[in-house]
Design a protein around this motif. Structure first.
Motif, PDB file in Angstrom:
ATOM      1  N   GLU A 153     -56.036   7.746  72.323  1.00 11.86           N
ATOM      2  CA  GLU A 153     -56.585   6.867  73.717  1.00 11.86           C
ATOM      3  C   GLU A 153     -55.523   6.310  74.559  1.00 11.86           C
ATOM      4  O   GLU A 153     -55.346   6.578  75.611  1.00 11.86           O
ATOM      5  N   LYS A 156     -53.762   8.901  76.217  1.00 16.14           N
ATOM      6  CA  LYS A 156     -54.510   9.514  77.596  1.00 16.14           C
ATOM      7  C   LYS A 156     -54.311   8.646  78.795  1.00 16.14           C
ATOM      8  O   LYS A 156     -53.885   9.068  79.674  1.00 16.14           O
ATOM      9  N   LEU A 157     -54.405   7.226  78.490  1.00 18.84           N
ATOM     10  CA  LEU A 157     -54.188   6.243  79.771  1.00 18.84           C
ATOM     11  C   LEU A 157     -52.506   6.466  80.144  1.00 18.84           C
ATOM     12  O   LEU A 157     -52.335   6.235  81.259  1.00 18.84           O
ATOM     13  N   SER A 160     -52.549   9.284  82.240  1.00 23.28           N
ATOM     14  CA  SER A 160     -53.241   9.052  83.610  1.00 23.28           C
ATOM     15  C   SER A 160     -52.275   8.099  84.587  1.00 23.28           C
ATOM     16  O   SER A 160     -52.715   8.100  85.740  1.00 23.28           O
ATOM     17  N   LYS A 221     -51.333  -1.974  78.319  1.00 23.89           N
ATOM     18  CA  LYS A 221     -52.243  -1.295  79.493  1.00 23.89           C
ATOM     19  C   LYS A 221     -51.830  -2.002  80.762  1.00 23.89           C
ATOM     20  O   LYS A 221     -52.208  -1.075  81.741  1.00 23.89           O
ATOM     21  N   SER A 225     -51.139  -0.036  84.349  1.00 26.88           N
ATOM     22  CA  SER A 225     -51.702  -0.169  85.612  1.00 26.88           C
ATOM     23  C   SER A 225     -50.708  -0.199  86.745  1.00 26.88           C
ATOM     24  O   SER A 225     -50.735   0.073  87.707  1.00 26.88           O
TER      25      SER A 225
END
Ligand code: SF4
Ligand code: SF4
Length: 238
Positions: A153, A156-157, A160, A221, A225
């Motif tokens: 997971e 994948k982030l 991205s 996370k 971003s």
């Protein structure tokens, strides 16, 4: 005798025979003289297990650099220069077992880059005797038993964050490569976050800031971003 099929593409519902345990003569041999490339989430889990910050962990236990042509960060786990064993191995196995990196969890499987979403065996039963054991799994269950989901997971982030138009294996400006490295060295990102002007400029409100201070996964996370937003803006200019 149960035998793993000599096929190069394994799907999640394919069958494998495997068990790893301390009675096998190969025990811990796969932790010697091996190239292990770490993901940002690997770094987070390992440094927490060792109760240290990302900067200290990276400098003590890894070799990190920007790849020559692509300028994508590469973080490689160091082996002991004398014995060539991983510094975390003990006669009883991995001392950070619960937080061992993704590649170690997957072994003797790896991702099959030729067919995304599938896997491949990266060794054979003459080296990894666990592949001769009778315990039967399907690949998906084996991976789940190794706690692979949060690693998938998070990766994948991380993938991205790459800007639109960037192709895997493509070249990136070195400055942007350094920006990507923040995902590994979150101590540096944390220092940036402490500056109220930085938070205001990047619209990071107090709740988000507090959550990132209290929770390393949230910090990572948030770093993703930030990197994504920056790359989106800067990549087209390079
Ligand atoms: S070589 Fe295979 S069976 Fe042996 S310790 Fe490593 S993973 Fe386990
Ligand atoms: S991190 Fe643990 S499992 Fe991975 S190579 Fe080192 S000792 Fe082996």
């Amino acid at each position: 005798m149960n035998e793993n099929k000599k096929i190069s593409v394994l799907e999640k519902d394919d069958e494998i025979f495997f068990a790893c345990h301390a009675d096998l003569p190969c025990f811990t041999q796969c932790c010697r003289d091996v190239n292990i490339y770490l993901t940002p989430y690997d770094v987070l889990r390992m440094r927490k297990s060792l109760n240290m910050g990302s900067t200290e962990f990276l400098s003590r236990y890894t070799r990190s650099f920007l790849a020559k042509v692509t300028h994508i960060p590469v973080v490689q786990l160091l082996m002991d220069p004398d014995t060539l064993y991983c510094v975390f191995v003990t006669p009883d196995g991995c001392k950070i077992y619960d937080d061992r990196p993704w590649a170690c969890r997957m072994y003797p499987l790896d991702l099959n880059v030729k067919k995304p979403g599938s896997y491949k065996l990266i060794t054979s039963s003459d080296k990894c005797f666990g592949l001769k054991e009778p315990q039967k799994w399907n690949v998906g269950n084996w991976l789940s038993s190794q706690g692979i989901e949060p690693y998938e997971e998070m990766e994948k982030l991380f993938q991205s964050v790459m800007p639109r138009g960037f192709q895997p294996g493509g070249k990136m400006d070195a400055g942007l490569g350094k920006l990507l490295f923040l995902a590994y060295d979150t101590d540096i990102f944390l220092e940036m976050l402490k500056d109220p002007k930085f938070r205001k400029l990047h619209e990071i409100d107090d709740d988000l800031y507090k959550a990132a201070l209290e929770n390393d996964e949230k910090l990572l996370k948030l770093a993703f971003s930030y990197i994504k937003a920056q790359l989106e803006e800067l990549y087209p200019l390079t």
